[in-house]
Write an enzyme that holds these catalytic residues in place. Sequence first.
Site, mmCIF file in Angstrom:
data_model
loop_
_atom_site.group_PDB
_atom_site.id
_atom_site.type_symbol
_atom_site.label_atom_id
_atom_site.label_comp_id
_atom_site.label_asym_id
_atom_site.label_seq_id
_atom_site.Cartn_x
_atom_site.Cartn_y
_atom_site.Cartn_z
ATOM 1 N N GLU A 191 -27.997 9.951 22.340
ATOM 2 C CA GLU A 191 -27.963 10.502 23.696
ATOM 3 C C GLU A 191 -26.735 9.965 24.432
ATOM 4 O O GLU A 191 -25.953 9.178 23.891
ATOM 5 C CB GLU A 191 -29.239 10.129 24.461
ATOM 6 N N ASP B 1 -27.033 4.712 33.788
ATOM 7 C CA ASP B 1 -26.346 5.938 33.366
ATOM 8 C C ASP B 1 -25.119 6.221 34.241
ATOM 9 O O ASP B 1 -24.945 7.323 34.750
ATOM 10 C CB ASP B 1 -27.304 7.140 33.430
ATOM 11 N N ASN C 234 -36.232 11.686 18.847
ATOM 12 C CA ASN C 234 -36.246 12.166 20.226
ATOM 13 C C ASN C 234 -35.133 13.161 20.521
ATOM 14 O O ASN C 234 -35.348 14.156 21.210
ATOM 15 C CB ASN C 234 -36.119 10.985 21.193
ATOM 16 N N ARG D 7 -31.158 -2.051 35.276
ATOM 17 C CA ARG D 7 -30.003 -1.710 34.467
ATOM 18 C C ARG D 7 -28.849 -1.548 35.455
ATOM 19 O O ARG D 7 -28.871 -0.672 36.317
ATOM 20 C CB ARG D 7 -30.235 -0.428 33.672
ATOM 21 N N HIS E 68 -25.142 4.141 27.533
ATOM 22 C CA HIS E 68 -24.950 5.326 28.374
ATOM 23 C C HIS E 68 -23.639 5.201 29.149
ATOM 24 O O HIS E 68 -23.603 5.118 30.366
ATOM 25 C CB HIS E 68 -26.111 5.569 29.328
#
Length: 330
Positions: free
Chosen positions: A200, A17, A163, A298, A264
């Site tokens: 998101e 992120d 979600n 990640r 992200h």
Amino acid sequence: MATCDRYINPLIVQRADPFIYKHEDGYYYFTASVPAYDRIEIRRARTLEGLAHAAPRTVWRKHDQGSMSQLIWAPEIHYIQGSWYIYFAAAPSTGPGPDGLFQHRMFCIACESQNPMAGEDAWEEKGQIQTGMDTFSLDATVFEHANRLYYVWAQKDPQIKGNSNLYIAEMANPWTLKTQPVMLSKPEFDWETQGFWVNEGPAVIRHQEHLFMTYSASATDAHYCMGMLKASVDADLLDPASWAKWDHPVFQSDMAEKQYGPGHNSFTIAEDGHTDMLVYHCRDYTDIKGDPLFDPNRHTKIQPFTWDAAGNPDFGKPVPYNYNITPVAM
């Protein structure tokens, strides 16, 4: 034009992120989710590649208990009206709530010092961002446009399958909404509903006479990918009809190069002051043990991107790693 091979990739290992902001002081500021999900740290450097070697400084730590005590996710650092702000999500526990989702809500901390690296004592908690909906919410970003400050985020609506959806509101100040949330996008296409139904991680960039909002969709494994919305700079940004949504992903896994689940993202500018840069996280393997959210590998990557003849961004494909790393388990 900067080239992909100019930059180390991954730029920073085990940072999901990622968010990079280039400030008027000439520094790049970087923050991201740390693998332990227990704190917020920032680092800075004069160059993008310098961020790889810059020492991180912890500016906030999770509480021992309560709503900000677990799973500190996706911080973003912004400079607004002369002060620094970090937006992030946190939860009271690592377990699910009654709806089966994590229990995250969104929060803000602020720093009036011109040096956001001043340390934990320089940062003040502004509390939870109240959206009027007491449900799972996360991944807030802000942007200023036409002398207005906007807040964009992901949140669960119990009446809509999935979600999270994307919402926008105008802000009264950097920690308070002025208008009611307006939904801009929900998971609806096949590529948005793989594993989980997710929209998101929004990010906003302006190019010429349009604003572009990218976001991430599906589960956080190899299905994770980026979608996009577009609005005219003169449009009412709080009107969902102002935003056109792409019916296909604009950035996704490259199986041939073993780059999986890019997403992200955030945007920054290269050292030349002109080249637009895509910042995102990605994995180089698919054999994930357990929940992908608790796999620490990640890694933060960066790459330049261009604009096509229609004025839309062309992100290309995730660039290959250009140095070897060894995956590390939690």
